[in-house]
Every structure is written in structure tokens, then in C-alpha cells.
Write a protein that holds these residues in place. Sequence first.
Motif, PDB file in Angstrom:
ATOM      1  N   LEU A   5       1.714   8.328  -4.800  1.00 43.91           N
ATOM      2  CA  LEU A   5       2.780   7.359  -4.621  1.00 43.91           C
ATOM      3  C   LEU A   5       3.252   7.363  -3.170  1.00 43.91           C
ATOM      4  O   LEU A   5       3.362   8.425  -2.557  1.00 43.91           O
ATOM      5  N   LYS A   6       3.535   6.202  -2.643  1.00 44.40           N
ATOM      6  CA  LYS A   6       4.118   6.083  -1.315  1.00 44.40           C
ATOM      7  C   LYS A   6       5.548   6.599  -1.392  1.00 44.40           C
ATOM      8  O   LYS A   6       6.234   6.416  -2.395  1.00 44.40           O
ATOM      9  N   PRO A  66      -0.771  13.677   4.814  1.00 43.08           N
ATOM     10  CA  PRO A  66      -2.177  13.995   5.083  1.00 43.08           C
ATOM     11  C   PRO A  66      -2.540  13.985   6.559  1.00 43.08           C
ATOM     12  O   PRO A  66      -3.603  14.459   6.933  1.00 43.08           O
ATOM     13  N   TRP A  67      -1.665  13.473   7.408  1.00 43.23           N
ATOM     14  CA  TRP A  67      -1.965  13.404   8.834  1.00 43.23           C
ATOM     15  C   TRP A  67      -1.215  14.462   9.639  1.00 43.23           C
ATOM     16  O   TRP A  67      -1.301  14.485  10.858  1.00 43.23           O
ATOM     17  N   LEU A  88      -6.854   7.919   0.591  1.00 49.53           N
ATOM     18  CA  LEU A  88      -5.648   7.093   0.456  1.00 49.53           C
ATOM     19  C   LEU A  88      -5.805   5.758   1.178  1.00 49.53           C
ATOM     20  O   LEU A  88      -5.366   4.718   0.684  1.00 49.53           O
ATOM     21  N   ASP A  89      -6.456   5.787   2.346  1.00 52.28           N
ATOM     22  CA  ASP A  89      -6.710   4.532   3.072  1.00 52.28           C
ATOM     23  C   ASP A  89      -7.626   3.616   2.265  1.00 52.28           C
ATOM     24  O   ASP A  89      -7.389   2.407   2.177  1.00 52.28           O
ATOM     25  N   ASN A  96      -0.345  -1.007  -1.859  1.00 53.64           N
ATOM     26  CA  ASN A  96      -0.197  -0.880  -3.313  1.00 53.64           C
ATOM     27  C   ASN A  96       0.919   0.061  -3.731  1.00 53.64           C
ATOM     28  O   ASN A  96       1.443  -0.048  -4.826  1.00 53.64           O
ATOM     29  N   GLU A  97       1.251   1.031  -2.935  1.00 50.02           N
ATOM     30  CA  GLU A  97       2.321   2.012  -3.120  1.00 50.02           C
ATOM     31  C   GLU A  97       2.113   3.000  -4.263  1.00 50.02           C
ATOM     32  O   GLU A  97       2.578   4.107  -4.202  1.00 50.02           O
ATOM     33  N   VAL A  98       1.448   2.604  -5.337  1.00 47.49           N
ATOM     34  CA  VAL A  98       1.118   3.508  -6.437  1.00 47.49           C
ATOM     35  C   VAL A  98      -0.363   3.322  -6.732  1.00 47.49           C
ATOM     36  O   VAL A  98      -0.779   2.220  -7.097  1.00 47.49           O
ATOM     37  N   VAL A  99      -1.150   4.381  -6.543  1.00 46.11           N
ATOM     38  CA  VAL A  99      -2.589   4.260  -6.766  1.00 46.11           C
ATOM     39  C   VAL A  99      -3.092   5.418  -7.610  1.00 46.11           C
ATOM     40  O   VAL A  99      -2.583   6.534  -7.542  1.00 46.11           O
TER      41      VAL A  99
END
Length: 158
Positions: A5-6, A66-67, A88-89, A96-99
Amino acid sequence: MRIALKVTSCNEYSNGGCEFALLDLTPEVASLALRRIATLRDQKDLDPDIDETYFWAYFVECYFDPWAESPAGEKDVEITSSAVGDILDELDIEDNEVVRVPESFLVPPGQCAVVESEQMVVRIDSVSFTAIPRYASLRVQTAEIPITMLEAAAAAAF
């Protein structure tokens, strides 16, 4: 169902190392969220001014960036971290904010932020999670998980 989730912060200049959150949306967690949404809807019938409710909850596996720079000398972690960012990219999490992520998706410990005061925020048709990164004077909140995703995860138990 494993999802990323973002995360947004109440402080536009800092997020306490919490760019994203990783959650195992198990049938049990999804069912609990759906029961809480149903309860909120019942409460809204009694008091139309109610908007959301908060519950102490520790379901988020980790909040992470992650960065973020990995600790010196940890090449394996660095490779894994870039793989997390690449996945994630590819899933276009920014839009999408939720993947949904693969079950094998792991975040290196060096990329996880320590958080406190975790809560589930229940709204009429979604839930999100909020927390305070340790030693920070800010709160972060995940994107909302829609009721349709909760229903799909809850149905996976049957």
C-alpha cells in the motif's frame, strides 16, 4: 493475499521512512475488517455524524522505503532492495496505491521503519492503517483498501 500500500504522511517534508506498507490480507483480517465496516454502518444509522472509527491493530507487516540506503557492506540487501523497488514500479503502485504482490515478496529488514501506535481506520466502504514512526512527531497512513478487495480476501477462506 499479500498487498503493498502507498503511504502518505501528515508532514509534507518527512515520512519517517514509510513510503509503503506491506500487509498479509488474510481471510481472518479481511473478515474482521468487514465486520467492523458493518458495525460502523449500523452506528451511522443511529448517528449520521459518525465518519470513521479507529481500532488498535498490528496487522501491517512493515512500513518501508525501498530506496533508502542500505547499511554499509550489505550487498545482498542492496540487490534485494532494488528488486523490491523494481517490483513496485512494475505494479505501478504510485498510481494504483494498493497492489497485490507475489507471496514471495519480502522487504529487507534494513528498509523497514520502526513504528508505534498502529491502528486500523474503518470507514463506510474501506479500511486503512495508520502509525507513528518511532522518534518522529508525525503520523503516516496507508491508502484505503476497498471493500471489494476485503470481500475477495475474505472469500478466499472458503
